[in-house]
Design a protein around this motif. Structure first.
Motif, PDB file in Angstrom:
ATOM      1  N   GLY A   1       0.815  -1.211   0.000  1.00 52.84           N
ATOM      2  CA  GLY A   1       0.000   0.000   0.000  1.00 52.84           C
ATOM      3  C   GLY A   1       0.849   1.262   0.000  1.00 52.84           C
ATOM      4  N   LEU A   2       1.937   1.261   0.762  1.00 48.58           N
ATOM      5  CA  LEU A   2       2.832   2.416   0.789  1.00 48.58           C
ATOM      6  C   LEU A   2       3.526   2.606  -0.561  1.00 48.58           C
ATOM      7  CD1 LEU A   2       4.410   1.884   4.328  1.00 48.58           C
ATOM      8  CD2 LEU A   2       2.895   3.755   3.657  1.00 48.58           C
ATOM      9  N   ALA A   3       3.897   1.498  -1.193  1.00 56.38           N
ATOM     10  CA  ALA A   3       4.515   1.595  -2.511  1.00 56.38           C
ATOM     11  C   ALA A   3       3.535   2.199  -3.514  1.00 56.38           C
ATOM     12  CB  ALA A   3       4.974   0.210  -2.974  1.00 56.38           C
ATOM     13  N   GLU A   4       2.269   1.825  -3.413  1.00 59.92           N
ATOM     14  CA  GLU A   4       1.242   2.394  -4.285  1.00 59.92           C
ATOM     15  C   GLU A   4       1.103   3.899  -4.063  1.00 59.92           C
ATOM     16  OE1 GLU A   4      -2.699   0.268  -5.423  1.00 59.92           O
ATOM     17  OE2 GLU A   4      -3.189   1.605  -3.744  1.00 59.92           O
ATOM     18  N   GLN A   5       1.385   4.348  -2.821  1.00 54.66           N
ATOM     19  CA  GLN A   5       1.329   5.777  -2.511  1.00 54.66           C
ATOM     20  C   GLN A   5       2.628   6.502  -2.869  1.00 54.66           C
ATOM     21  OE1 GLN A   5      -1.372   7.462  -1.387  1.00 54.66           O
ATOM     22  NE2 GLN A   5      -2.526   5.559  -1.568  1.00 54.66           N
ATOM     23  N   GLY A   6       3.574   5.761  -3.434  1.00 50.24           N
ATOM     24  CA  GLY A   6       4.786   6.390  -3.945  1.00 50.24           C
ATOM     25  C   GLY A   6       6.018   6.257  -3.079  1.00 50.24           C
ATOM     26  N   LEU A   7       5.930   5.548  -1.942  1.00 51.03           N
ATOM     27  CA  LEU A   7       7.098   5.400  -1.071  1.00 51.03           C
ATOM     28  C   LEU A   7       8.094   4.450  -1.723  1.00 51.03           C
ATOM     29  CD1 LEU A   7       8.041   6.336   1.822  1.00 51.03           C
ATOM     30  CD2 LEU A   7       7.343   4.062   2.600  1.00 51.03           C
ATOM     31  N   ARG A   8       9.335   4.865  -1.803  1.00 55.65           N
ATOM     32  CA  ARG A   8      10.380   4.096  -2.462  1.00 55.65           C
ATOM     33  C   ARG A   8      11.574   3.895  -1.537  1.00 55.65           C
ATOM     34  NH1 ARG A   8       6.593   3.390  -5.063  1.00 55.65           N
ATOM     35  NH2 ARG A   8       6.195   3.883  -7.267  1.00 55.65           N
ATOM     36  N   ARG A   9      12.466   3.053  -1.983  1.00 50.58           N
ATOM     37  CA  ARG A   9      13.687   2.803  -1.224  1.00 50.58           C
ATOM     38  C   ARG A   9      14.415   4.126  -0.950  1.00 50.58           C
ATOM     39  NH1 ARG A   9      18.038  -2.034  -2.037  1.00 50.58           N
ATOM     40  NH2 ARG A   9      19.459  -1.420  -0.353  1.00 50.58           N
ATOM     41  N   GLY A  10      14.832   4.307   0.293  1.00 44.87           N
ATOM     42  CA  GLY A  10      15.543   5.522   0.678  1.00 44.87           C
ATOM     43  C   GLY A  10      14.649   6.662   1.113  1.00 44.87           C
ATOM     44  N   ASP A  11      13.348   6.608   0.776  1.00 41.31           N
ATOM     45  CA  ASP A  11      12.420   7.637   1.250  1.00 41.31           C
ATOM     46  C   ASP A  11      12.241   7.521   2.752  1.00 41.31           C
ATOM     47  OD1 ASP A  11      11.995   8.652  -1.293  1.00 41.31           O
ATOM     48  OD2 ASP A  11      10.135   7.542  -1.629  1.00 41.31           O
ATOM     49  N   ARG A  12      11.865   8.619   3.380  1.00 38.47           N
ATOM     50  CA  ARG A  12      11.636   8.609   4.822  1.00 38.47           C
ATOM     51  C   ARG A  12      10.147   8.567   5.126  1.00 38.47           C
ATOM     52  NH1 ARG A  12      15.174  10.431   1.889  1.00 38.47           N
ATOM     53  NH2 ARG A  12      14.658  12.637   2.229  1.00 38.47           N
ATOM     54  N   ILE A  13       9.800   7.758   6.115  1.00 43.33           N
ATOM     55  CA  ILE A  13       8.416   7.664   6.563  1.00 43.33           C
ATOM     56  C   ILE A  13       8.372   7.932   8.066  1.00 43.33           C
ATOM     57  CG2 ILE A  13       8.643   5.133   6.660  1.00 43.33           C
ATOM     58  CD1 ILE A  13       5.572   5.000   6.281  1.00 43.33           C
ATOM     59  N   GLY A  14       7.615   8.969   8.463  1.00 40.07           N
ATOM     60  CA  GLY A  14       7.528   9.349   9.863  1.00 40.07           C
ATOM     61  C   GLY A  14       6.356   8.677  10.549  1.00 40.07           C
ATOM     62  N   TYR A  15       6.485   8.486  11.862  1.00 38.64           N
ATOM     63  CA  TYR A  15       5.404   7.899  12.656  1.00 38.64           C
ATOM     64  C   TYR A  15       5.256   8.702  13.933  1.00 38.64           C
ATOM     65  CZ  TYR A  15       2.206   4.535  14.642  1.00 38.64           C
ATOM     66  OH  TYR A  15       1.084   3.935  15.165  1.00 38.64           O
ATOM     67  N   LEU A  16       4.018   9.138  14.215  1.00 41.01           N
ATOM     68  CA  LEU A  16       3.745   9.897  15.429  1.00 41.01           C
ATOM     69  C   LEU A  16       2.571   9.252  16.159  1.00 41.01           C
ATOM     70  CD1 LEU A  16       4.441  12.327  17.178  1.00 41.01           C
ATOM     71  CD2 LEU A  16       2.915  13.717  15.777  1.00 41.01           C
ATOM     72  N   GLY A  17       2.881   8.588  17.251  1.00 45.50           N
ATOM     73  CA  GLY A  17       1.854   7.909  18.028  1.00 45.50           C
ATOM     74  C   GLY A  17       2.499   7.148  19.169  1.00 45.50           C
ATOM     75  N   PHE A  18       1.650   6.540  19.995  1.00 44.21           N
ATOM     76  CA  PHE A  18       2.133   5.777  21.140  1.00 44.21           C
ATOM     77  C   PHE A  18       2.618   4.396  20.698  1.00 44.21           C
ATOM     78  CE2 PHE A  18      -0.866   8.811  23.047  1.00 44.21           C
ATOM     79  CZ  PHE A  18      -0.069   9.349  24.045  1.00 44.21           C
ATOM     80  N   ASN A  19       3.157   3.626  21.647  1.00 42.02           N
ATOM     81  CA  ASN A  19       3.528   2.245  21.361  1.00 42.02           C
ATOM     82  C   ASN A  19       2.316   1.499  20.820  1.00 42.02           C
ATOM     83  OD1 ASN A  19       5.975   2.898  22.504  1.00 42.02           O
ATOM     84  ND2 ASN A  19       5.771   1.567  24.276  1.00 42.02           N
ATOM     85  N   SER A  20       2.498   0.740  19.757  1.00 44.78           N
ATOM     86  CA  SER A  20       1.376   0.009  19.177  1.00 44.78           C
ATOM     87  C   SER A  20       1.879  -1.012  18.173  1.00 44.78           C
ATOM     88  CB  SER A  20       0.404   0.970  18.473  1.00 44.78           C
ATOM     89  OG  SER A  20       0.999   1.505  17.304  1.00 44.78           O
ATOM     90  N   VAL A  21       0.995  -1.928  17.825  1.00 43.36           N
ATOM     91  CA  VAL A  21       1.302  -2.867  16.751  1.00 43.36           C
ATOM     92  C   VAL A  21       1.451  -2.116  15.437  1.00 43.36           C
ATOM     93  CG1 VAL A  21       0.342  -4.754  15.371  1.00 43.36           C
ATOM     94  CG2 VAL A  21       0.305  -4.895  17.854  1.00 43.36           C
ATOM     95  N   THR A  22       0.682  -1.051  15.245  1.00 42.40           N
ATOM     96  CA  THR A  22       0.787  -0.263  14.020  1.00 42.40           C
ATOM     97  C   THR A  22       2.169   0.346  13.882  1.00 42.40           C
ATOM     98  OG1 THR A  22      -1.552   0.273  14.288  1.00 42.40           O
ATOM     99  CG2 THR A  22      -0.335   1.511  12.633  1.00 42.40           C
ATOM    100  N   PHE A  23       2.744   0.796  14.981  1.00 45.68           N
ATOM    101  CA  PHE A  23       4.125   1.294  14.972  1.00 45.68           C
ATOM    102  C   PHE A  23       5.044   0.216  14.400  1.00 45.68           C
ATOM    103  CE2 PHE A  23       8.324   1.872  16.623  1.00 45.68           C
ATOM    104  CZ  PHE A  23       8.515   3.229  16.863  1.00 45.68           C
ATOM    105  N   LEU A  24       4.914  -1.019  14.910  1.00 45.27           N
ATOM    106  CA  LEU A  24       5.783  -2.100  14.448  1.00 45.27           C
ATOM    107  C   LEU A  24       5.498  -2.459  12.990  1.00 45.27           C
ATOM    108  CD1 LEU A  24       5.606  -4.365  17.628  1.00 45.27           C
ATOM    109  CD2 LEU A  24       7.522  -2.909  16.922  1.00 45.27           C
ATOM    110  N   GLN A  25       4.239  -2.501  12.607  1.00 44.32           N
ATOM    111  CA  GLN A  25       3.893  -2.792  11.210  1.00 44.32           C
ATOM    112  C   GLN A  25       4.521  -1.769  10.276  1.00 44.32           C
ATOM    113  OE1 GLN A  25      -0.332  -2.687  11.838  1.00 44.32           O
ATOM    114  NE2 GLN A  25      -0.570  -4.905  11.606  1.00 44.32           N
TER     115      GLN A  25
END
Length: 519
Positions: A46-70
């Motif tokens: 799904g992220l690749a479909e949104q244009g995320l590629r190797r070397g791109d940065r993806i930020g995460y803002l939230g508490f500890n969660s399974v989604t963080f790990l995913q």
């Protein structure tokens, strides 16, 4: 010989092919390694479909969660760079991190959405994903069209790909630490850094493939993520994951899940020891209680030892991913107060902070320096800071002052850069001073750490004010709270006519500490 693939995503996928215990226990739910692996692959697609590629940065803002790990594993699957953001930060700080890292995509939990919305026009992110897949998170509210529900990226209807092979020098994460110049710096951690820390830990700590690790420290910190959590997941054990720290629940989790390991800061251990029933709790399964982030009080070591638990102290930084030294459990009492000896695959030495000369004598203070495969490659987009932190021989200069005893064990005694550690959080005075200096009515501002029975240290602001202006602590905190995380705010205030300075005009912080002790 071809380089070995050390991708955590590939390691998780391999684990999923074998019958192993539950991978994650999270807020009343259980997740198998197969589920975690499958959903990480789906999210990667799904992220690749949104244009995320190797070397791109993806930020995460939230508490500890399974989604963080995913999200972390999905990023690794694509070869993207994970940027976990401290959920305690103010908007100015979040803006800087997301801009400096150049994030392509940002994943945000409801509860932090409004903060991110306040800086959307200033950050480079092209995709904004709102978590709506986790029942333990606040329910996602009606939002602007800029937000894409994360649930849209899951599902088996997209073509998937094999995990990108990753090697020692491939960038895994940018983890931001507060800078002495007042701006957070992005520590570049490679997959080799993360992997070699796991090798160090497994070489020294009593870790096993079927460990049950209690993960309560924030995963956006390297200690919470890479001290024990990541290696437990990838090696076949179970991670009991909590969104936040609650002392009573921490104690009950230790008993209920027969926890064998945890990482914590001293303030957390002290809070658990104060929970009614601590002395009677059955903690017989616990083998590896690793404590770092601040000096461990001798009384706390004694309290746990009386309960049959030997707190194992370690020392390191985000830049060392995290551990450079470790004190084995059998030496907990004999070497109380020590942060241990160097990890097997990490070199540690002391240097004179003025001349840079190597210190080989025992019981002589110097700056503690580190070199090894777990040490960062440097700071993101900041060659000046990288050059200042590393010498020509490749030693990373930590800024911490320590001495080494005759047996080779290190004792951290001071911080060259005046960093304050409050509840395991690093606070750099320059960052707070920069904000306080802009407070209406303030002429000059200085910040030091003072002892605090709960948090280890807390922030004291020493201000000089314009004539006729006498600020209150409440006014100072109200202003600073618009720009800084709450844990960085002063809890004590001292107004003086003039800040003490030395002969060269530099702020004399030793004199400030004396003034604080004798107000």
């Amino acid at each position: 010989m071809a380089a070995v693939d050390i991708s955590p995503a590939a390691a998780l996928h391999r684990r999923a092919t074998y019958p192993t215990p539950t991978a994650v226990v999270y807020e009343g739910q259980e997740f198998s390694a197969a589920h975690l692996s499958r959903t990480a692959v789906e999210l990667a697609a799904g992220l690749a479909e949104q244009g995320l590629r190797r070397g791109d940065r993806i930020g995460y803002l939230g508490f500890n969660s399974v989604t963080f790990l995913q999200t972390l594993f999905a990023a690794a699957h694509l070869g993207a760079v994970f940027v976990p953001v401290n959920f305690r930060l103010a908007a100015d700080e979040v803006r800087h991190i997301l801009t400096d890292s150049g994030v392509h995509t940002v994943v945000v939990e409801e509860g932090h959405r409004e903060l991110v919305e306040s800086v959307l026009d200033d950050i480079p992110a092209r995709r904004h994903l709102l978590v709506d897949t986790d029942p333990a998170c606040p329910a996602a509210e009606a939002t602007a069209a800029v937000w894409i529900p994360l649930s849209r990226l899951f599902g088996a209807d997209r073509p998937t790909r094999e995990a990108v092979p990753l090697h020692d020098d491939d960038l895994a994460a940018l983890m931001y630490t507060s800078g002495t110049t007042g701006r957070p710096k992005g520590v570049m951690l490679t997959h080799g850094n993360l992997w070699w820390n796991a090798v160090n830990v497994d070489s020294m700590v009593d870790t096993r493939s079927d460990d049950v690790n209690l993960a309560v420290a924030p995963l956006f910190h390297i200690g919470g993520l890479n001290a024990l959590t990541l290696r437990t997941l990838l090696r076949g054990g179970t991670v009991v994951l909590r969104r936040a720290f609650d002392p009573a629940r921490f104690l009950s989790d230790l008993v209920e899940y027969r926890v064998t390991s945890f990482f914590a800061v001293p303030a957390m251990c002290a809070a658990v020891a104060r929970v009614p029933g601590f002395a009677e709790a059955d903690l017989g399964a616990l083998r590896s209680a690793v404590v770092a982030g601040a000096p461990v009080p001798p009384q706390l070591i004694k309290d746990y030892a009386e309960h049959g638990i030997l707190l194992q102290q370690a020392w390191g930084l985000t830049e060392t991913a995290p551990f450079a030294t470790y004190l084995p459990a059998p030496l907990t009492l004999e070497k109380a107060g020590s942060a241990g000896a160097p990890m097997p695959y990490t070199e540690v030495c002391l240097t004179d902070p003025v001349t840079g000369a190597r210190i080989d004598e025992a019981d002589t203070r110097g700056e503690i320096c580190v070199r090894g495969p777990n040490v960062t490659a440097g700071y993101w987009n900041n060659p000046e800071a990288t050059g200042a932190a590393f010498d020509e021989a490749g030693w990373f200069h930590s800024g911490d002052i320590a001495h080494r005893d005759k047996d080779g064990f290190y004792y951290i005694v001071d911080r060259l850069k005046d960093m304050i550690i409050s509840g395991g959080e690093n606070i750099y005075p320059a960052e707070v001073e920069r904000v306080l200096a802009a407070c209406p009515g303030v002429l000059e501002a200085a910040v030091i750490g003072i002892p605090d029975p709960k948090w280890g240290e807390t922030v004291l602001a020493v201000l000089t004010c314009a004539p006729g202006k006498a600020l209150t602590l409440e006014e100072v905190r109200d202003f600073a709270g618009r720009h800084l995380a709450r844990y960085k705010l002063p809890t004590r205030l001292m107004l003086v006519g003039e800040l003490p300075r030395n002969a060269s005009g530099k702020l004399a912080k030793a004199e400030l500490r004396r003034m604080a002790e004798n107000p």
